[in-house]
Design a protein around this motif. Sequence first.
Motif, PDB file in Angstrom:
ATOM      1  N   ILE A 108      -8.262   8.617  -6.682  1.00 35.15           N
ATOM      2  CA  ILE A 108      -7.399   8.495  -5.501  1.00 35.15           C
ATOM      3  C   ILE A 108      -7.503   9.772  -4.653  1.00 35.15           C
ATOM      4  CG2 ILE A 108      -5.002   8.252  -4.723  1.00 35.15           C
ATOM      5  CD1 ILE A 108      -4.477   6.737  -7.366  1.00 35.15           C
ATOM      6  N   VAL A 158      -2.091   2.054  -4.865  1.00 34.92           N
ATOM      7  CA  VAL A 158      -1.904   3.475  -4.554  1.00 34.92           C
ATOM      8  C   VAL A 158      -3.080   3.938  -3.689  1.00 34.92           C
ATOM      9  CG1 VAL A 158      -1.571   5.798  -5.461  1.00 34.92           C
ATOM     10  CG2 VAL A 158      -0.682   3.826  -6.733  1.00 34.92           C
ATOM     11  N   GLN A 159      -2.791   4.241  -2.430  1.00 33.28           N
ATOM     12  CA  GLN A 159      -3.829   4.599  -1.468  1.00 33.28           C
ATOM     13  C   GLN A 159      -4.171   6.084  -1.478  1.00 33.28           C
ATOM     14  OE1 GLN A 159      -5.367   2.449   1.299  1.00 33.28           O
ATOM     15  NE2 GLN A 159      -4.965   1.146  -0.472  1.00 33.28           N
ATOM     16  N   VAL A 182      -2.489  10.379  -2.558  1.00 36.60           N
ATOM     17  CA  VAL A 182      -1.476  11.283  -3.108  1.00 36.60           C
ATOM     18  C   VAL A 182      -1.334  12.469  -2.176  1.00 36.60           C
ATOM     19  CG1 VAL A 182      -0.901  12.846  -5.001  1.00 36.60           C
ATOM     20  CG2 VAL A 182      -1.941  10.615  -5.495  1.00 36.60           C
ATOM     21  N   VAL A 216       1.513   8.736 -10.953  1.00 37.79           N
ATOM     22  CA  VAL A 216       0.330   8.242 -10.240  1.00 37.79           C
ATOM     23  C   VAL A 216      -0.492   7.329 -11.147  1.00 37.79           C
ATOM     24  CG1 VAL A 216      -1.867   8.920  -9.176  1.00 37.79           C
ATOM     25  CG2 VAL A 216       0.231  10.188  -8.635  1.00 37.79           C
ATOM     26  N   ILE A 253       1.954   8.526  -2.615  1.00 38.32           N
ATOM     27  CA  ILE A 253       2.866   9.194  -3.535  1.00 38.32           C
ATOM     28  C   ILE A 253       2.839  10.695  -3.283  1.00 38.32           C
ATOM     29  CG2 ILE A 253       3.497   9.556  -5.954  1.00 38.32           C
ATOM     30  CD1 ILE A 253       1.896   7.059  -6.658  1.00 38.32           C
ATOM     31  N   LEU A 259       1.508   3.914 -11.755  1.00 42.02           N
ATOM     32  CA  LEU A 259       1.514   2.982 -10.626  1.00 42.02           C
ATOM     33  C   LEU A 259       0.105   2.512 -10.269  1.00 42.02           C
ATOM     34  CD1 LEU A 259       4.237   4.558  -8.292  1.00 42.02           C
ATOM     35  CD2 LEU A 259       4.472   2.697  -9.951  1.00 42.02           C
ATOM     36  N   HIS A 260      -0.880   3.376 -10.461  1.00 39.77           N
ATOM     37  CA  HIS A 260      -2.274   2.994 -10.191  1.00 39.77           C
ATOM     38  C   HIS A 260      -2.708   1.837 -11.089  1.00 39.77           C
ATOM     39  CE1 HIS A 260      -6.520   3.353  -9.224  1.00 39.77           C
ATOM     40  NE2 HIS A 260      -6.808   3.540 -10.504  1.00 39.77           N
ATOM     41  N   ASN A 262       0.874  -1.175   0.000  1.00 40.76           N
ATOM     42  CA  ASN A 262       0.000   0.000   0.000  1.00 40.76           C
ATOM     43  C   ASN A 262       0.908   1.222   0.000  1.00 40.76           C
ATOM     44  OD1 ASN A 262      -2.378  -1.527   0.175  1.00 40.76           O
ATOM     45  ND2 ASN A 262      -2.271  -1.585   2.415  1.00 40.76           N
TER      46      ASN A 262
END
Length: 418
Positions: A136, A106-107, A109, A95, A64, A98-99, A61
């Motif tokens: 996100i 990605v939890q 930003v 973002v 970023i 990686l998402h 998890n």
Amino acid sequence: MKLTFNYVFLLFLVFSFQFSSCAQQQKKSTTKEVPIQEQPKTIKTGADRTTAYLPLLKNKNIAIVANQTSVLQVLQRAEVAPNIMGSEMVQHHLVDYLHNYDRINVQKVFAPEHGFRGKADAGEAIADGKDVKTGIPIISLYGKNKKPSPEQLNGIDVVVFDIQDVGARFYTYISTLHYVMEACAEANIPVILLDRPNPNGHYIDGPILEPEHKSFVGMHPVPVVYGMTIGEYGKMINGEKWLANGIQCNLTVIPLENYTHQSTYSLPIKPSPNLPNDVSINLYPSLCFFEGTNVSAGRGTDKQFQIYGSPHLNKNSFSFTPQPNEGAKHPKHKEKMCFGEDLSTSEHLVSLNLSWLVKAYEQSPKKEFFNAFFTKLAGTKKLQEQIEQGLSEEEIKASWQQGLNDFKKIREQYLLYE
């Protein structure tokens, strides 16, 4: 004795051959081989080096810390002609990349000054929200919430930091880095920093910040221009134990490839609304001092940090009138004609230039020139005092030398590049 024709002809051939051989030998001995000049290799950012950090993020998890500059180039297959497949470099936001990557979650930003998309004014409060594209959650790290809280880091395994810096102490992304590292150290969460080139990494200059003048526009005892990438700077924050209570962050820097501090690097995306091009980025460390005076540095024009002026300076051939625009909703001297200089075609700086500041001071009403913000930018009261006392640029810079020499010794320990 008479020589026959055949004999004379034979002597001529021998002599010609020997002369030709000597000439060839002489030519060989004087001709130098010119080596083929290699083309400079393309700089590869930390974000571009996906194989170095993706394995560290799998099944994690992550949060970023990013803005509009957090992009990477990815080689993808593409149709280059009917029924013919090739490959091309495609730009992705980190973002988004990686998402969409398998087994990376990605939890949230965290966004620095100017926001996730980089459009807010300097100093403007940034609201939390959600990224429209990915859904996100976005949490602002500017305004009252400069440091991630334990609640905001709850459930996070790794924090990835990827923001383009410009190598000036008062550019607040390094302050955001400090607070992210500090919060993660306290929560025992590792930080992976994707390094990026410093467009002002080719020199070191300016007064060293004094501890009593620490603020968000200057948190560490470094000169105005420190000549380090943000990855090297993060290592220095850790190594010098500048985090609260001397704690240290579990920091991994993904280094650049094909980079030195003398490398020329043109930023592909403007790092903030008022640094629109390479010229403004180069002039920024010198012209930002005007932010602590009654002189405009070009906010509210299309030449931000490439011009300076005010209604108080001597009227000359150059003038401009600041108007509200992106990144400057309320520019200094809004709708007033300002007089000054256009520096957009000046030579590339390899040191701070104080001559423009000194000249503007000499032409302005003295009591109205400086404001309290100037000392925060300078990191010391001495610079204002030296200008008020009439010291020359050379005398002022001479007073910095001992501090700069001491800093260079500290800096040397944390360098990743020549």
